[in-house]
Design a protein around this motif. Structure first.
Motif, short mmCIF file in Angstrom:
data_model
loop_
_atom_site.label_atom_id
_atom_site.label_comp_id
_atom_site.label_asym_id
_atom_site.label_seq_id
_atom_site.Cartn_x
_atom_site.Cartn_y
_atom_site.Cartn_z
N PRO A 259 44.98 60.70 41.90
CA PRO A 259 43.60 60.36 42.30
C PRO A 259 43.58 59.90 43.76
CG PRO A 259 44.25 59.19 40.29
CD PRO A 259 45.49 59.76 40.88
N ALA A 260 42.41 60.01 44.40
CA ALA A 260 42.26 59.51 45.77
C ALA A 260 42.36 57.99 45.78
CB ALA A 260 40.93 59.97 46.34
N GLY A 261 41.97 57.36 44.68
CA GLY A 261 42.13 55.92 44.53
C GLY A 261 42.22 55.58 43.06
N LEU A 262 42.97 54.55 42.70
CA LEU A 262 43.09 54.15 41.30
C LEU A 262 43.32 52.65 41.28
CD1 LEU A 262 43.23 54.90 38.34
CD2 LEU A 262 45.59 55.61 38.63
N GLU A 263 42.24 51.90 40.99
CA GLU A 263 42.26 50.46 41.14
C GLU A 263 41.98 49.75 39.83
OE1 GLU A 263 43.26 50.69 44.93
OE2 GLU A 263 42.37 48.74 44.44
N LEU A 264 42.65 48.63 39.62
CA LEU A 264 42.43 47.84 38.42
C LEU A 264 41.87 46.47 38.81
CD1 LEU A 264 44.89 47.66 35.43
CD2 LEU A 264 43.76 45.59 36.21
N MET A 265 40.88 46.01 38.08
CA MET A 265 40.35 44.65 38.27
C MET A 265 40.34 43.97 36.91
SD MET A 265 37.13 45.53 40.79
CE MET A 265 36.69 43.85 41.24
N ASP A 266 40.82 42.71 36.85
CA ASP A 266 40.78 42.01 35.58
C ASP A 266 39.44 41.27 35.43
OD1 ASP A 266 40.96 39.73 37.12
OD2 ASP A 266 42.87 39.05 36.28
N ASN A 267 39.26 40.62 34.29
CA ASN A 267 37.96 40.04 33.98
C ASN A 267 37.48 39.05 35.04
OD1 ASN A 267 36.37 37.62 32.50
ND2 ASN A 267 35.73 39.61 31.70
N LEU A 268 38.39 38.16 35.47
CA LEU A 268 38.00 37.13 36.44
C LEU A 268 37.51 37.76 37.74
CD1 LEU A 268 37.80 34.12 37.10
CD2 LEU A 268 40.24 34.14 37.68
N SER A 269 38.22 38.77 38.23
CA SER A 269 37.83 39.36 39.50
C SER A 269 36.59 40.25 39.35
CB SER A 269 38.99 40.14 40.13
OG SER A 269 39.47 41.13 39.26
N LEU A 270 36.47 40.99 38.25
CA LEU A 270 35.30 41.87 38.12
C LEU A 270 34.02 41.06 37.90
CD1 LEU A 270 34.06 42.73 34.99
CD2 LEU A 270 36.39 43.58 34.82
N ARG A 271 34.15 39.93 37.20
CA ARG A 271 32.99 39.02 37.03
C ARG A 271 32.55 38.47 38.38
NH1 ARG A 271 31.25 36.35 32.27
NH2 ARG A 271 32.52 37.01 30.52
#
Lengths: 497, 497
Positions: A259-271
């Motif tokens: 993918p051109a980008g593949l990012e993960l965010m956990d609950n604390l950061s996405l909130r």
């Protein structure tokens, strides 16, 4: 003690005056900054926990002036720290108390955009984003996109080998350079690389990239440009377990998709991001993945379908596809603003940057969660999942005595864990001053000795950014007594790695 | 003179005996080769125009033995030339007359194929192709594919930063390595890189890759593996003019397509290949392009259609698409056998390897044709068009007095032209001994001095492969007087580059 401090202050004033007189003879008056109050803005880069006012700041207008400055510093054995936009996060551009801070901000011209060979020749002070802006009308862009791309300079990108959300597919700075011209500490102009596939002789271009200003001062850069993809879409996948999101990342890559980008965010950061930016993130999710696919209209349609099926097989509870470019930008806006968003929910945070092999993702996240409990500090995880580059943000309050130290200790433990599972202490932010002790955990003495020998080949008197990036062996001996052995004992179950 | 030659021969015999005795104490008997007749097979690598019998050949079984050998050589100041499979084309593994030839052929184990992290840990003597063979059952392969991949070893690939027809999309050796373990001339074991995205400190892994055995001896390599593409198809496009083929290459890349391979063959080379392999090439064509596209079934279908339309717009008179994998292999077979095919139509040929910016392609081919007339020697052009890596094959007959010299002069002129238009003197074959004089045309003294300083950081006594890859400044001064100035005068119209 008071007398000694006064003496030091007096000595610095004298040194400053001598330098100012010398440089005013070779530079225009507005290129020499030596008044204490005007020096303060240069006392730190993006790592503001460390501050140091330099003896003098120089802002040359051209390469000839850079050469004159370095020749003088070489003759008089004065340390030199080069600085781009000062957005670095590891203290690489922290001034030296007895040295010159050499700002390249005025070498800010785009010299050429060469459409047919898809390359641009730029000066080091040109902003990362300005290159893509200049190339856009010709259908081209410069791929590496650090979060600071609006402000950071290409010279700084070379010094730190900067990455960004798109480096999974398009590589780091080193993969997007063709040639770098630098001035050596002796004031000589040297060109490394040269536009070919593979440069003959030793690969000094790669050696220079990421060398954090310790080998020479970059005065010109020839970068690769790429055609702007006709189409780009982002998939936003929701997961009820962080581990499943980690496994989905591995599954996408294993199926041959890059993918051109593949990012993960956990609950604390996405909130935090959702509260700040209203990107439309599912706030109940344990984690989200953002997966961008780019290419021709038809290619993207095919890949999006394929990745969606992999995500569902990997346990995504919901999969949304950006329906237009506005929505795509909005999905990214939350991710790109994750750091300031976390800044809103905590008085201070400490941004880490380590890498791990992809298959260790789930295990490492679990251990970070345990550490978070043990240190009693929250930790938000946002990262370049595709290449295993973690950015844990440790939340703390500098006004509570001891919290900064606790956060630093927590961060150090995360980095030691990265090394223990076969990763590294920095993915893209560099070592600078911040991680110089962790370098002792990463490298045995024999490797560090080679680093020093190579550094000495370029800069035998250790005048270029001294004290950064490569720890002395005696520093490691001292640090080792305090931390490393303990660090190894901390993860006895990982010794098999 | 006869007496002196006898003395030399006697001295060599004595030295050989001393070395044999010393090494027989630390190595098994079959690891020490010192009889003249057994040494002869090691007198050259793939560049057979240069030959030199070494004092002794050593074939260690493990890393410990490599360390013991290097420690002895370091203590006794004996030159060491490391050798993989000996398929190199630039004389990088040519023995030193007063030195040890260190063959890594017996370090030939695949230590691990790690499916989940998509990497393999191998010893340096493992053949390039053997890695892909071992990984195939897990759906993975190792991407760089030099034409010699059946025979060449991964250690040699690291030493020369080998490429291949697929390096346009998948990169050179340096882009496919995660970690290299080497033994220094002092016998110390050092690990460079480390599996992360970006290694902290100086990028010594890239520095080591392509360093032609001058910095250390590689004893272990961790390579990236990629998923085998589900589908691959080759387009064979026919052109009535070489220039149109060159422009088609630029058009494909400018449209954002990165083919898995993009190769150009001119009439002389495609005729030779057709006569040898019967690949189905159009023998009347001025040039053909072979363009491979890989990925998922649907992606390939989309890309093939797009590239075919670009080729037709660029003036291809015919476009054929491989209808199955057998035909795809046959299309490639002609290209891969181009060198031996040319060998059938000429008693000898001299294979060149230079790079140029893509937009200079048509002009450079025209100039090579003019040189061919002037030197009265035929020249077949086969090359990695996508990345501007030329492989002109100069046809000559070594039995005709003066033809070899003429061919070498012709070749030298081609390389100087490459430099003059902004390219380099080697794309993927390395400098070795063959191109050491052209390095003087490529690099000014200041750059060469840095090469020497970096080399000295690893090997201060210049024991590792001395006399290769980096010319001494005095050699360049001598060569410059003979060739370089003349070379620059040869292309006065190109001075703007």
């Amino acid at each position: 003690m008071q007398g000694q401090s006064d003496n030091n202050s007096l000595r610095r004033q004298q040194q400053r005056r001598i330098l100012a007189d010398a440089f005013l003879k070779m530079l225009p008056a507005d290129a020499v900054i030596f008044r204490e109050e005007e020096l303060v803005p240069y006392e730190c880069d993006g790592l503001s926990a460390y501050r140091q006012v330099p003896l003098i700041v120089l802002l040359p207008y051209d390469t000839g002036q850079v050469q004159a400055i370095l020749r003088y510093c070489h003759t008089n054995k004065i340390p030199v720290v080069a600085r781009g936009a000062g957005t670095g996060l590891s203290g690489g551009a922290l001034p030296h108390e007895d040295g010159v801070l050499l700002s390249l901000a005025r070498l800010n011209k785009i010299l050429e955009v060469d459409q047919s060979n898809m390359r641009a020749r730029v000066q080091p002070g040109v902003r990362n984003m300005a290159i893509s802006d200049a190339a856009r009308s010709q259908g081209l862009y410069y791929a590496p996109d650090p979060s600071s791309q609006i402000a950071c300079s290409i010279g700084g990108n070379v010094a730190e080998n900067a990455g960004g959300v798109h480096c999974l597919k398009y590589g780091l700075t080193v993969n997007n350079l063709l040639e770098v011209t630098l001035i050596t500490i002796e004031g000589e102009r040297i060109t490394l690389g040269g536009g070919g596939l593979d440069s003959p002789g030793l690969d000094l271009l790669a050696l220079m990239t990421g060398s954090e200003g310790m080998l020479g001062v970059v005065v010109e850069v020839l970068v690769k440009l790429l055609p702007i993809p006709t189409k780009a879409q982002v998939i936003l996948a929701t997961f009820d377990e962080v581990e499943a999101a980690g496994n989905a990342v591995a599954a996408i890559i294993a199926n041959g998709i890059i993918p051109a980008g593949l990012e993960l965010m956990d609950n604390l950061s996405l909130r935090a991001a959702e509260a700040f930016i209203h990107a439309g993130y599912p706030v109940e999710a344990a984690a989200i993945l953002l997966c961008e696919l780019d290419g021709s209209e038809e290619e993207v349609a095919v890949s999006v379908k394929f990745v969606c099926s992999i995500l569902k097989q990997s346990g995504a509870s919901e999969v949304r596809i950006s329906k237009d470019d506005t929505e795509r930008q909005r999905f990214w806006a939350g991710r790109k603003a994750a750091f300031p968003a976390v800044g809103r929910i905590s008085p201070d945070y400490y941004c880490m940057d380590g890498t791990i092999p992809r298959k260790q993702l789930a295990m490492v996240l679990k251990k970070i969660a345990e550490m978070s409990q043990r240190y009693d500090l929250r930790c938000a995880n946002v990262f370049h999942a595709g290449d295993g580059n973690l950015h844990p943000l440790i939340l703390y309050d500098a006004n509570i005595p001891g919290e900064l130290e606790k956060a630093e200790k927590f961060g150090g433990e995360i980095l030691e864990l990265c090394v223990a599972v076969g990763g590294t202490i920095t993915g893209e932010h560099g070592v600078g001053l911040e991680k110089i002790n962790q370098m002792c955990a990463q490298f045995p003495d024999a490797e560090l000795e080679i680093f020093h020998a190579v550094k000495a080949a370029f800069d035998p008197h250790n005048l270029l950014n001294p004290g950064k990036a490569i720890p002395t062996l005696s520093r490691c001996a001292e640090f080792g007594a305090m931390h490393v052995h303990a660090g190894q004992l901390r993860f006895p179950e990982l010794e098999r790695f």
